[in-house]
Scaffold this motif. Structure first.
Motif, mmCIF file in Angstrom:
data_model
loop_
_atom_site.group_PDB
_atom_site.id
_atom_site.type_symbol
_atom_site.label_atom_id
_atom_site.label_comp_id
_atom_site.label_asym_id
_atom_site.label_seq_id
_atom_site.Cartn_x
_atom_site.Cartn_y
_atom_site.Cartn_z
ATOM 1 N N PRO A 38 0.874 -0.997 0.094
ATOM 2 C CA PRO A 38 0.150 0.307 0.124
ATOM 3 C C PRO A 38 0.621 1.616 -0.391
ATOM 4 N N LEU A 39 0.193 2.150 -0.080
ATOM 5 C CA LEU A 39 1.232 3.462 -0.400
ATOM 6 C C LEU A 39 0.482 4.687 0.163
ATOM 7 N N ALA A 76 4.317 2.164 2.080
ATOM 8 C CA ALA A 76 3.674 2.679 3.673
ATOM 9 C C ALA A 76 4.719 1.947 4.815
ATOM 10 N N PRO A 77 5.350 3.200 5.769
ATOM 11 C CA PRO A 77 6.185 2.167 6.317
ATOM 12 C C PRO A 77 5.940 0.914 7.600
ATOM 13 N N SER A 98 4.410 -5.427 7.696
ATOM 14 C CA SER A 98 3.784 -5.475 8.918
ATOM 15 C C SER A 98 2.487 -5.783 8.676
ATOM 16 N N VAL A 99 1.631 -5.358 8.290
ATOM 17 C CA VAL A 99 0.317 -5.124 7.557
ATOM 18 C C VAL A 99 0.120 -6.345 5.950
ATOM 19 N N LEU A 135 10.954 -3.168 1.063
ATOM 20 C CA LEU A 135 10.646 -1.904 0.270
ATOM 21 C C LEU A 135 9.771 -1.244 1.031
ATOM 22 N N SER A 136 9.701 -1.182 2.199
ATOM 23 C CA SER A 136 8.608 -0.279 3.257
ATOM 24 C C SER A 136 9.307 0.549 3.338
ATOM 25 N N GLY A 137 8.920 1.814 3.478
ATOM 26 C CA GLY A 137 9.187 2.955 3.616
ATOM 27 C C GLY A 137 9.473 4.012 2.084
#
Length: 613
Positions: free
Chosen positions: A137-138, A153-154, A158-159, A186-188
């Motif tokens: 997600p962005l 999304a940082p 986790s999600v 890739l997060s963040g």
């Protein structure tokens, strides 16, 4: 203005030649979008059923307020909303389609262009039958210097790990080269391009098609992830980039710059399609349609004075409930005035990561979608209000008063009402919250809301005529005069034709008719409000991401325009004007409820009455 929501569970039967592509995905929780499309596109259009659907829609639209207004919406939405739905229905009727799904997509998208979350058409055969997801997600982030950029999304990994544990390995293995197995990295990451173009191009393309909200800026925001307070806890909203209700895209190509990495990297991430939570299992194309694509109790209306029909429908949850942006409520409470958004995406069941939850404990009087907090400064209270509906209307009403009084008792003098992603709900809860916050004054009594009227179509007037002549002796129908008050707040008598004399208007070149101005819908309330307002208007702020619809809009608009309460919108592109609410309206209804009014007054054979689906 009173808006009536158009909802239809549409169905069409057909058969395809050759191997049945639905067999290949039967019983599977996860499939590729390509496999889901092969099944969904395999059914040809049945001309008779296509004509039936369009006739039902055409004959129901006269009950809806926005039809003529949305041909060219008034300022500030004149550049955002210009859909002539009647003309599009005429075009669709003449069009030939290769499949029933293609026909539905044209119908669905035409209604989405109205950008009115009350006037929609959904099809259980296709909408959210297979929901496509990405693990990325962005979000749109703003730097300290004011510059904005799109990021994964940082909290993305986790999600995804919590919601899609059975697909994480698939996505890990799909990453290229040295990124394989490094989905968490890739997060963040900053997103430089989406499918080879500036990310805002994808954001704006989504804003054209996502519908529901009149403001272009609000529809931009729907592309990104966010949060909402649900009935059972905090929910994570994936956003239209990472969650799509039709399996039309196989993958997305991203050019990103990961955290602590100065070089851009380009990678493709595949969508995965999950079988919808409300869909019924199948073994082949025939059972797919038998189980998901035929009318059920609640699809059509019924005669409230026919015992057999009443027995069949009394305990049936209406199919529309799946698409209403509110928690499930009882059939009894569904008779209360409701103004709620509808969307092809059902309410999110994705959990908000624990690290994103409020850091302070909710107060004792919190209930369901309404959670109360006192911030560490000990003077600022927060009401996180995820909906204007909850499981029990009376308990909900009492909890709002008790929670605000608890904040006051703890010393709170300021209040933030967070209505992020609030899709509306009970009109009388919106009026109640306004009244108890502000206290008794000309803007809250006898109605803490906007003046209202309803569209007075020919069929609506005929329904009232029948009721005037005794067609509804138990006063069960929504069009019964006793359900309404005049502008002086005096209830109408049974023999009064409350839609007349009509107020005749010309709207975008089309003649239209509305009822006289109507009075209070909710007062006197079923419990006594306090004698004084609980918070000073100048000490209240209403916070959202713009996605505040229906009764949420009603509350926000009246609080802002009548009381001078601050409204704050978080998120959104800095160059696009942000609106603090989505779509206003009054009591909303759907096809089955309209059909019930028609059948109960024995008007079903009238030329203007919609047939059964």
């Amino acid at each position: 203005m009173l808006a009536a929501a158009l909802f239809a569970v549409l169905f069409a039967l057909g058969a395809s030649a050759g191997p049945d592509p639905c067999v290949a995905i039967a019983g599977k929780k996860w499939v590729s979008p390509r496999e889901a499309r092969a099944c969904m596109f395999s059914f040809p259009v049945d001309p008779e059923l296509k004509a039936n659907i369009i006739q039902v829609v055409n004959n129901t639209l006269p009950f809806h307020t926005s039809v003529n207004y949305q041909i060219l919406a008034p300022p500030p939405f004149q550049n955002d909303v210009h859909e002539d739905i009647a003309a599009d229905l005429a075009r669709i009727f003449q069009m030939s389609y290769d499949s029933d799904f293609e026909f539905h997509l044209d119908l669905y998208r035409s209604f989405r262009r109205l950008n009115d979350g009350h006037c929609t058409v959904f099809n259980f055969c296709y909408d959210s039958l297979y929901i496509s997801y990405l693990p990325t997600p962005l979000v749109l982030l703003t730097a300290s210097d004011g510059s904005q950029s799109v990021h994964i999304a940082p909290e993305a990994f986790s999600v995804a790990s919590a919601e899609f544990p059975d697909q994480i390995e698939f996505w890990q293995d799909s990453l290229p080269g040295n990124l394989k197995g490094k989905l968490a990295s890739l997060s963040g990451a900053k997103v430089l391009q989406i499918n080879g173009k500036d990310p805002l191009i994808a954001v704006n393309e989504n804003a054209v098609t996502t519908g529901s909200y009149q403001s272009f800026g609000t529809r931009q925001n729907s592309f990104f992830s966010s949060y909402s307070r649900g009935a059972k806890g905090w929910a994570y909203i994936m956003g239209n980039f990472a969650l799509q209700i039709h399996p039309l895209n196989d993958f997305v190509e991203l050019t990103i710059q990961r955290i602590d990495n100065s070089l851009p990297e380009t990678l493709s991430i595949p969508y995965r399609s999950r079988f919808g939570s409300a869909a019924k299992n199948f073994t082949d194309g025939e059972s797919y349609r038998e189980n998901n694509c035929v009318s059920v109790a609640g699809t059509n209306g019924y005669d409230v004075y026919d015992l057999a029909s009443v027995s069949e429908h009394t305990h049936a949850m209406p199919p529309v409930a799946y698409f209403q942006q509110q928690p499930l409520i009882s059939n009894q409470d569904r008779r209360r005035p409701i103004n709620v958004m509808l969307d092809g995406t059902p309410l999110s069941d994705v959990e908000l990561p624990e690290e994103s939850h409020p850091t302070t404990a909710a107060l004792n009087e919190s209930y369901s979608v309404a959670q109360f907090y006192l911030l560490p400064d000990n003077i600022t209270g927060v009401l996180a209000l995820g909906s204007f509906s909850a499981g029990n209307f009376s308990v909900f009403m009492a909890s709002l008063l008790d929670g605000l009084q608890e904040l006051k008792a703890l010393g709170a003098t300021h209040l933030i009402v967070d209505v992020t992603n609030n899709g509306g709900g009970y009109i009388c809860i919106a009026h109640w919250l306004h009244r108890i916050l502000i206290g008794p004054k000309a803007t809250t009594e006898p109605q803490a809301g906007l003046d209202t009227c309803t569209r007075a179509s020919t069929m609506a007037q005929l329904i009232v005529e029948k009721i005037n002549k005794g067609a509804d002796p138990k006063e069960l129908l929504s069009y019964h005069p006793s359900q309404w008050k005049n502008s002086s707040n005096v209830p109408y008598s049974v023999e009064t034709h409350w839609l007349r004399p009509t107020v005749d208007l010309t709207i975008n070149g089309h003649q239209d008719a509305f009822s006289p101005r109507l009075g209070a819908e909710c007062q006197p309330f079923e419990m006594a409000p306090p004698d004084h307002g609980l918070f000073a208007p100048e000490n209240i702020a209403i916070l959202s991401n713009g996605r505040c619809g229906s009764s949420c809009s009603l509350f926000s608009i009246t609080m802002s325009k009548h009381e001078g309460v601050k409204t704050v919108v978080l998120g959104g592109h800095k160059d696009i004007p942000q609106q603090y609410c989505g779509v206003v309206g009054g009591q909303s209804t759907h096809f089955a409820e309209i059909d019930t009014e028609i059948k109960s007054t024995h008007l079903k054979t009238h030329i203007l009455a919609p047939p059964d689906l």
